[in-house]
Enzyme design. Structure first.
Site, mmCIF file in Angstrom:
data_model
loop_
_atom_site.group_PDB
_atom_site.id
_atom_site.type_symbol
_atom_site.label_atom_id
_atom_site.label_comp_id
_atom_site.label_asym_id
_atom_site.label_seq_id
_atom_site.Cartn_x
_atom_site.Cartn_y
_atom_site.Cartn_z
ATOM 1 N N HIS A 1 0.832 -1.221 0.000
ATOM 2 C CA HIS A 1 0.000 0.000 0.000
ATOM 3 C C HIS A 1 0.860 1.263 0.000
ATOM 4 C CE1 HIS A 1 -3.929 -2.026 0.900
ATOM 5 N NE2 HIS A 1 -3.122 -2.945 1.399
ATOM 6 N N ARG B 1 -7.290 7.025 4.245
ATOM 7 C CA ARG B 1 -6.247 6.896 3.218
ATOM 8 C C ARG B 1 -6.628 5.785 2.254
ATOM 9 N NH1 ARG B 1 -1.442 3.970 2.267
ATOM 10 N NH2 ARG B 1 -0.005 5.110 0.902
ATOM 11 N N ASN C 1 -10.197 -2.684 2.858
ATOM 12 C CA ASN C 1 -9.991 -2.658 1.411
ATOM 13 C C ASN C 1 -11.314 -2.395 0.698
ATOM 14 O OD1 ASN C 1 -7.237 -3.206 1.356
ATOM 15 N ND2 ASN C 1 -7.509 -5.414 1.235
ATOM 16 N N PHE D 1 1.166 -13.921 4.689
ATOM 17 C CA PHE D 1 1.177 -12.596 4.067
ATOM 18 C C PHE D 1 2.468 -12.297 3.296
ATOM 19 C CE2 PHE D 1 1.157 -7.852 4.158
ATOM 20 C CZ PHE D 1 -0.005 -7.664 3.449
ATOM 21 N N TYR E 1 1.155 -4.422 12.027
ATOM 22 C CA TYR E 1 1.038 -2.978 11.769
ATOM 23 C C TYR E 1 1.870 -2.157 12.746
ATOM 24 C CZ TYR E 1 -2.443 -4.053 8.305
ATOM 25 O OH TYR E 1 -3.052 -4.547 7.176
HETATM 26 FE FE1 HDD Z 1 -2.386 -4.861 5.475
HETATM 27 C C1 HDD Z 1 -0.913 -1.842 5.115
HETATM 28 C C2 HDD Z 1 -5.354 -3.558 4.342
HETATM 29 C C3 HDD Z 1 -3.818 -7.992 5.571
HETATM 30 C C4 HDD Z 1 0.384 -6.074 6.895
HETATM 31 N N1 HDD Z 1 -2.997 -3.071 4.830
HETATM 32 C C5 HDD Z 1 -2.244 -1.927 4.778
HETATM 33 C C6 HDD Z 1 -3.043 -0.833 4.333
HETATM 34 C C7 HDD Z 1 -4.290 -1.318 4.108
HETATM 35 C C8 HDD Z 1 -4.267 -2.719 4.429
HETATM 36 C C9 HDD Z 1 -5.492 -0.527 3.616
HETATM 37 C C10 HDD Z 1 -2.565 0.591 4.127
HETATM 38 C C11 HDD Z 1 -2.767 1.415 5.355
HETATM 39 C C12 HDD Z 1 -2.386 2.836 5.102
HETATM 40 O O1 HDD Z 1 -3.056 3.482 4.285
HETATM 41 O O2 HDD Z 1 -1.419 3.292 5.708
HETATM 42 N N2 HDD Z 1 -4.192 -5.635 4.969
HETATM 43 C C13 HDD Z 1 -5.308 -4.912 4.633
HETATM 44 C C14 HDD Z 1 -6.459 -5.789 4.633
HETATM 45 C C15 HDD Z 1 -6.024 -7.029 4.965
HETATM 46 C C16 HDD Z 1 -4.605 -6.942 5.183
HETATM 47 C C17 HDD Z 1 -7.881 -5.353 4.335
HETATM 48 C C18 HDD Z 1 -6.813 -8.297 5.110
HETATM 49 C C19 HDD Z 1 -7.944 -8.350 5.756
HETATM 50 N N3 HDD Z 1 -1.812 -6.700 6.075
HETATM 51 C C20 HDD Z 1 -2.550 -7.853 6.063
HETATM 52 C C21 HDD Z 1 -1.802 -8.916 6.713
HETATM 53 C C22 HDD Z 1 -0.620 -8.359 7.100
HETATM 54 C C23 HDD Z 1 -0.645 -6.972 6.694
HETATM 55 C C24 HDD Z 1 -2.301 -10.326 6.903
HETATM 56 C C25 HDD Z 1 0.555 -8.995 7.807
HETATM 57 C C26 HDD Z 1 0.560 -10.076 8.468
HETATM 58 N N4 HDD Z 1 -0.551 -4.111 5.845
HETATM 59 C C27 HDD Z 1 0.415 -4.780 6.493
HETATM 60 C C28 HDD Z 1 1.624 -3.924 6.796
HETATM 61 C C29 HDD Z 1 1.178 -2.540 6.251
HETATM 62 C C30 HDD Z 1 -0.177 -2.829 5.668
HETATM 63 C C31 HDD Z 1 2.890 -4.482 6.322
HETATM 64 C C32 HDD Z 1 2.135 -1.814 5.324
HETATM 65 C C33 HDD Z 1 2.144 -0.391 5.760
HETATM 66 C C34 HDD Z 1 1.395 -0.373 7.000
HETATM 67 O O3 HDD Z 1 0.986 -1.623 7.310
HETATM 68 O O4 HDD Z 1 1.170 0.583 7.689
HETATM 69 O O5 HDD Z 1 1.873 -3.899 8.132
#
Ligand code: HDD
Length: 716
Positions: free
Chosen positions: A93, A130, A166, A179, A380
């Site tokens: 993202h 966002r 999402n 993931f 997160y």
């Molecule tokens: Fe995630 C970012 C949505 C599963 C790990 N995720 C991130 C963002 C969104 C989502 C909208 C951007 C947030 C922003 O605008 O700053 N992610 C989802 C949804 C998931 C999902 C709807 C399933 C239901 N995500 C998911 C899993 C993991 C992550 C299973 C890790 C085990 N996601 C992350 C992250 C991020 C992220 C690596 C990257 C930047 C951040 O968190 O802030 O931690």
């Protein structure tokens, strides 16, 4: 009251925006300065005013430059700061845009939760939202085929509550531990870092095949949902199952849903592909354009609730994030509205530093044992520390609007100065003790848990295809055709036969007709029988046609009015005024961006129109619709202009409403290669292709066509 608990808003706040009551805005204003302040003077970061920021201190004369001096702290600071401007982009993202606004309730959900934000109908809760794509890096294009992030931070009076969702209600995997694999497979391949912001490559589809649980979600990503027309025109889903706790201590499972007031609309694929090059910032600009014009995007906020006692009543596991809760079984109860009404003042501090955590919950809202959510709760927080540092919650955009007090101290970039000796609990001063439940302390639900320690999911997690079929069956024929085309495109970009052949095979688990069409397109063996019969069931609200607003509107639609020297001023002015009155945004496009005169207007008249853009500067893809007024000379000019013809033809190909009057009628029909028509007695022809032509101006018919244009796309 939020205004009482907000730490004091300064006088500058009132100066910045009189009458502004948003407490989060007021709080951020205390950390805001104005780069356009003409009274301010350039200083170093340590505050010394500078008289020169252009020339490095050097040993130099009028006749000869000499070596630059290391002692120049001003110069070193400037370069040093610049060298360190970037922070790591989000690992997923990375590309996104955000806006601020408010959340209001029109119905209290106190029967299921005690959360103030979901029960107090008098509150206005400030929010930040966002939007993002998942796979592309920070500089990638907005319009690519991808899931869109929909992350909402509610700055509630009881602390920040984040829904990190999402625009697609389900996820690729069931367990957070997968993931890194799903993201590695989707991101550019490791040897050559190709392709950027695309799932159209071997690794992505290899993973999809090898993970049958991803089947439901990949069907959504191949649908029109993955190429939204605008952030303002897509749904948001919390995806994971959360819980709500009411004042009686009862627990309910819940899913969160946001549905846009404008309906759900998408690009056609060719448009999305072209825009990725022609205007990579299309969605970002669209959001800013609407908010700046006062056309505030709005979503209805809904909850789907399952009482704890009914957890096992469904054929799917309600804690499995690869499953949605069909509306027929669990209706959506819309209880509130989210409105975006303010753009950030600065991208880096308010969007890049905006940090979400699924673990950010407030009293009355709880987590669940959804194994994806459980892992997210670790991830997160962890990622924010690596991107922003341990004190990320102190950054202005992340800071809660309620008091924060604890014994978490120090760490890089600590801002808060906490007075006194009490940095532990219990302490002899009895300072800042934990809150009681009556004081609003978070009460954990005493969930009864029993089991054995093992790496296992419940049986229901092993069924992967029922809802993939349900989704496909629920779509209209054009939406299904778009999925065939999308899969055809994606698998065509996979050059490893193992990948596209297996995928064609997988589609036999969903629908034989789908599998046969795609297999033929991509050169796989065409299957003759389904691997599993299609159950034929459908569910409400999955086709985006069902999400059209009750009253279709042309508000915020971008309409290009194409003119040339000698255009018909009556038609031009009439349509422009009618569009503006209905909230659409007309743009005048000419062969040049210099004054253009209407038929009968002389250069000395002082009249004329200066177009907003010229035909080479913009493309039809950037508009929802086009209108061409007549005028003998104007049309003669446009007929000789290849780009003008291309505009009309391309808009027609993208199924957009096209309006024309007078001499422009024949021009448009020729450009679109439509058969000749005779006009009705009223002089009006509206044909089934969304092309509205008339011998005289009929703004109403054109407006109708614009309203339906994106709908028409869905039908063709
Ligand atoms: Fe995630 C970012 C949505 C599963 C790990 N995720 C991130 C963002 C969104 C989502 C909208 C951007 C947030 C922003 O605008 O700053 N992610 C989802 C949804 C998931 C999902 C709807 C399933 C239901 N995500 C998911 C899993 C993991 C992550 C299973 C890790 C085990 N996601 C992350 C992250 C991020 C992220 C690596 C990257 C930047 C951040 O968190 O802030 O931690």
């Amino acid at each position: 009251m939020a205004s009482e608990i907000l730490y004091k808003a300064t006088e500058t706040v009132q100066k910045v925006m009189p009458g502004e009551h948003d407490v989060k805005f007021a709080q951020m204003a205390t950390s805001t300065k104005d780069s356009q302040d003409t009274k301010a003077r350039i200083t170093t970061d340590w505050g010394t005013k500078q008289i020169n920021t252009d020339d490095w201190l050097a040993v130099a004369t009028e006749d000869k430059v000499g070596p630059s001096l290391l002692e120049d702290g001003f110069a070193r600071e400037k370069i040093h700061r610049f060298d360190h401007e970037r922070i790591p982009e989000r690992v997923v993202h990375a590309r996104g845009a955000a806006a601020f606004g408010k959340f209001t309730l029109f119905e209290s959900a106190e029967d299921v939760t005690s959360a103030g934000v979901l029960t107090d109908t008098k509150r206005e809760t400030p929010v930040a939202l966002r939007f993002s794509t998942v796979l592309g890096s920070r500089g990638s294009a907005d319009s690519v085929r991808d899931v869109r992030g929909f992350a909402v931070k509610f700055y509630t009076e009881e602390g920040n509550w984040d829904i990190v969702g999402n625009n697609i209600p389900v996820f690729f995997i069931q367990d957070a531990m997968k993931f890194p694999d799903v993201i590695h497979a989707g991101k550019p391949e490791p040897d050559n870092e190709v392709p950027q912001a695309q799932t159209a490559h071997n690794n992505f589809w290899d993973f999809q095949y090898l993970h049958p649980e991803a089947t439901h979600m990949f069907m959504w990503t191949q649908s029109d949902r993955a190429i939204p027309r605008s952030y303002r025109m897509m749904q948001g889903f919390g995806v994971n199952t959360y819980t709500l706790l009411n004042a009686k201590g009862e627990r309910n499972f819940v899913k969160f849903i946001f549905t846009p007031e404008l309906g759900v609309h998408s690009f056609v694929w060719d448009e999305a592909l072209k825009l990725a090059g022609q205007d990579p910032d299309f969605h970002r600009k669209d959001l800013e354009e609407a908010i700046s014009a006062g056309a505030f995007p709005k979503w209805k906020f809904g909850i789907q609730v399952i009482p704890e006692a009914q957890e096992q009543d469904f054929e799917f596991d309600i804690l499995d994030a690869t499953k949605l809760w069909p509306e027929e079984l669990i209706p959506i109860r819309y209880i509130g509205q989210l409105e975006l009404n303010r753009m950030p003042d600065e991208y880096f501090t308010q969007v890049e530093q905006l940090a979400f955590c699924t673990s950010h919950i407030v009293p009355g809202i709880g987590l669940s044992d959804d194994p994806l959510l459980q892992g997210r709760n670790f991830s997160y927080q962890d990622t924010q520390v690596s991107r922003l540092g341990i004190n990320f919650e102190e950054l202005p955009v992340n800071k809660p609007i309620c008091p924060v007090m604890n014994n978490n101290r120090d760490g890089a970039m600590r801002h808060t100065i906490t007075k006194g000796k009490a940095n532990y609990w219990p302490n002899r001063f009895e300072a800042h003790p934990p809150a009681t439940a009556q004081e609003g302390g978070y009460v954990d639900y005493p969930e009864k848990v029993a089991g054995i320690k093992t790496r296992l999911k419940s049986k229901k997690f092993r069924e992967h295809f029922n809802q993939a079929q349900l989704f496909y069956n629920s779509l209209s024929p054009p939406e299904k055709a778009h999925i065939v085309a999308a899969l055809g495109f994606e698998l065509d970009h996979c050059d490893d036969p193992v990948v596209y052949k297996r995928m064609a095979d997988r589609l036999c688990e969903i629908d034989l007709d789908l599998a046969q069409h795609v297999a033929e397109l991509v050169g796989a063996d065409v299957p003759s029988e389904a691997k599993r019969p299609n159950h034929g069931k459908k569910a409400k609200g999955l086709s985006q046609l069902e999400l059209m607003p009750a009253e279709p509107t042309i508000a915020t639609r971008r309409v290009a009015i194409i003119i040339a020297e000698g255009y018909d001023a009556i038609a031009y002015n009439g349509v422009k005024a009618a569009l503006t009155a209905s909230g659409a945004v007309p743009f005048t496009i000419g062969p040049k961006r210099s004054t253009i005169f209407a038929a009968g207007e002389s250069k000395s008249s002082g009249k004329g129109v200066v177009p907003d853009h010229h035909l080479e500067g913009m493309r039809s893809t950037m508009f929802d619709s086009i209108f061409v007024p007549g005028g003998v000379d104007a049309i003669a000019t446009l007929r000789k202009n290849g780009r003008a013809l291309h505009w009309v033809r391309e808009a027609f190909g993208h199924l957009k409403a096209i309006g024309a009057t007078g001499e422009a009628v024949a021009f448009v029909r020729d450009a679109c290669q439509l058969p000749g028509v005779s006009f009705s007695s009223s002089g009006e022809v509206v044909d089934s292709y969304g092309v509205v032509t008339a011998s005289q101006v009929h703004p109403e018919s054109f407006k109708e066509a614009v309203k339906m244009a994106k709908g028409a796309k869905d039908f063709v």
